[in-house]
Write a protein that holds these residues in place. Structure first.
Motif, short mmCIF file in Angstrom:
data_model
loop_
_atom_site.label_atom_id
_atom_site.label_comp_id
_atom_site.label_asym_id
_atom_site.label_seq_id
_atom_site.Cartn_x
_atom_site.Cartn_y
_atom_site.Cartn_z
N VAL A 25 0.85 -1.21 0.00
CA VAL A 25 0.00 0.00 0.00
C VAL A 25 0.88 1.26 0.00
CG1 VAL A 25 -1.64 1.34 1.37
CG2 VAL A 25 -1.97 -1.13 1.08
N ARG A 26 1.93 1.22 0.80
CA ARG A 26 2.85 2.36 0.86
C ARG A 26 3.50 2.58 -0.50
NH1 ARG A 26 8.34 3.31 2.00
NH2 ARG A 26 8.75 5.07 3.39
N ALA A 27 3.91 1.50 -1.17
CA ALA A 27 4.53 1.63 -2.49
C ALA A 27 3.55 2.23 -3.49
CB ALA A 27 5.02 0.26 -2.96
N GLN A 83 3.93 5.72 -5.46
CA GLN A 83 3.86 5.81 -6.91
C GLN A 83 2.86 6.88 -7.34
OE1 GLN A 83 2.46 2.25 -8.85
NE2 GLN A 83 3.31 2.84 -10.82
N GLU A 84 1.71 6.92 -6.67
CA GLU A 84 0.72 7.94 -7.00
C GLU A 84 1.25 9.34 -6.69
OE1 GLU A 84 -2.71 6.80 -4.78
OE2 GLU A 84 -3.32 5.25 -6.23
N SER A 85 1.99 9.44 -5.59
CA SER A 85 2.59 10.74 -5.24
C SER A 85 3.61 11.16 -6.27
CB SER A 85 3.24 10.64 -3.86
OG SER A 85 3.88 11.83 -3.52
N ARG A 86 4.44 10.21 -6.74
CA ARG A 86 5.44 10.54 -7.78
C ARG A 86 4.77 10.98 -9.07
NH1 ARG A 86 8.22 6.03 -5.57
NH2 ARG A 86 7.40 4.66 -7.19
N MET A 129 3.38 15.41 -12.80
CA MET A 129 2.44 16.27 -13.51
C MET A 129 2.65 17.73 -13.13
SD MET A 129 -1.03 13.94 -13.28
CE MET A 129 -2.02 15.29 -13.93
N LEU A 130 2.86 17.98 -11.83
CA LEU A 130 3.04 19.35 -11.37
C LEU A 130 4.34 19.96 -11.89
CD1 LEU A 130 1.77 18.97 -7.70
CD2 LEU A 130 0.66 20.27 -9.53
#
Length: 393
Positions: A128-130, A134-137, A142-143
């Motif tokens: 879950v942490r990974a 990944q979603e955070s990266r 995108m930003l």
């Protein structure tokens, strides 16, 4: 229970302090430890990352492929450890590591049973942490992409969100960085991407400044936040094997970082085209006249575009040494003694070559305008690849 509570609970049952690493050896969680904790564990917890020694110990032990706890022999000041691979659905997601009391060759059965019982929960939590990471990266990517886009409105909004989400602090200045991986040019796109992501992670660990970055296309782009309350100016990033890093000039607004990134791209280009001059870390401040020359369509230039005198110098029929010798001579401000020292040749050899250069070009090296034409023309020839890169002096 969350990942921290799970590790703490298991540590209490085992009566051993634990460290849980993800697959990249970032510290995912750790339990409370007593006052006599060893120095290696203390540094790991402070840095939130396993050392290269621990990485080597894990690799040598075969822990990634083992189904039971394995011992990691002491190495380079790191005491002996016990490690067990943590998996979810058969995929490796990390390692649980602890110091086993005593000198027994086998891990006690009760310890192994507890680790087996908690292993699935730890694997699920690391998975879950990974996924969250990944979603955070992806969001940061995108930003950062928007931050360096041509759309001013997108840049302003990306800057606002990066600060609002805590990815970057509100700072006095921001500096753009660009990283390329020419050292793995013959590798696959996936290997180059891995090298760039590794370089970004290493940059974030090594810099005092807050860093946000992402791999965009064939290069990585990063932003450093600095100024009052942080370091007054960004330190020069350390060199890393296989990658080349360019650094722009600081800007005052995060939404203006696009201009610093543009400068960093030119700095990287200079490092790619003339590694002997610039080395693996190139700053916009290092470029001098190359700030202008690197914006030329260098890939389209040919010998015919050069001044006639320079074209004669780079002609193979003139010999391999004339162009480089004259280039160094002009770099040294026409100082014969310094030129001979840099080229490691006798001064009589230098004057012989300079005389040949005069005869080949018909140029008067005492004329400042002629020297400027030769010097600039040779530099363009070097950057355009018409003249091979000079060896590092």
């Amino acid at each position: 229970m969350d990942i921290d509570a799970t590790v703490e609970h298991l540590a209490e049952l085992l009566e051993r302090p634990l460290v849980l690493y993800d697959v990249d050896l970032n510290v995912a969680a750790y339990s409370a430890h007593d006052a006599d904790v060893d120095e290696a564990r203390r540094l790991t917890i402070l840095s939130r990352r396993g050392s290269t020694t621990v990485r080597d110990m894990l690799r040598a032990s075969g822990a990634a492929h083992a189904s039971a706890p394995v011992r990691l022999p002491a190495a380079d000041g790191v005491p002996e450890r016990v490690a067990v691979a943590v998996r979810h659905d058969g995929q490796l997601f990390g390692y649980l590591v602890w110091v086993e009391p005593g000198a027994a060759s086998e891990v006690p059965g009760a310890v192994g049973e507890l680790v087996d019982r908690f292993g699935p929960d730890l694997g699920r939590l690391l998975a879950v942490r990974a996924l969250d990471n990944q979603e955070s990266r992806l969001r940061v990517r995108m930003l950062v992409s928007d931050l360096v886009s041509d759309d001013a409105a997108r840049r302003v909004e990306a800057a606002r969100v990066l600060v609002a989400d805590g990815v970057l602090p509100s700072a006095a200045e921001y500096t753009g960085l660009v990283i390329v991986a020419p050292g793995v040019g013959g590798s696959s796109a996936a290997q180059r991407r891995t090298a760039l992501e590794s370089a970004l992670a290493g940059l974030a660990r090594s810099m005092r400044e807050a860093v946000a970055g992402a791999v965009i296309g064939d290069r990585a782009v990063a932003v450093l936040a600095h100024g009052p309350g942080r370091s007054p100016a960004p330190g020069r990033p350390p060199a890393r094997d296989g990658v080349l890093l360019g650094m722009g000039a600081p800007v005052h607004e995060l939404s203006d970082t696009v201009s610093s990134v543009r400068q960093a791209r030119l700095a990287v280009r200079g490092g790619e085209l003339d590694p002997g001059r610039y080395g693996p870390v190139v700053s916009w401040d290092d470029l001098g006249l190359d700030r202008l020359l690197l914006q030329l369509p260098l890939e389209r230039l040919t010998v015919e575009d050069l001044p006639a005198s320079v074209a004669q110098l780079v002609d193979p029929a003139s010999g391999p040494d004339l162009a480089n010798t004259l280039d160094v001579y002009l770099d040294c401000g026409a100082d014969g003694q310094e030129t001979a020292r840099r080229l490691m040749i006798h001064r009589s050899t230098l004057y012989y070559r300079l005389d040949r250069a005069r005869k080949v070009t018909g140029a008067d090296l005492h004329d400042g305008a002629v020297r400027r034409e030769l010097h600039t023309g040779l530099r363009v020839a070097r950057l355009a690849g018409i003249l091979p890169p000079a060896p590092a002096l």
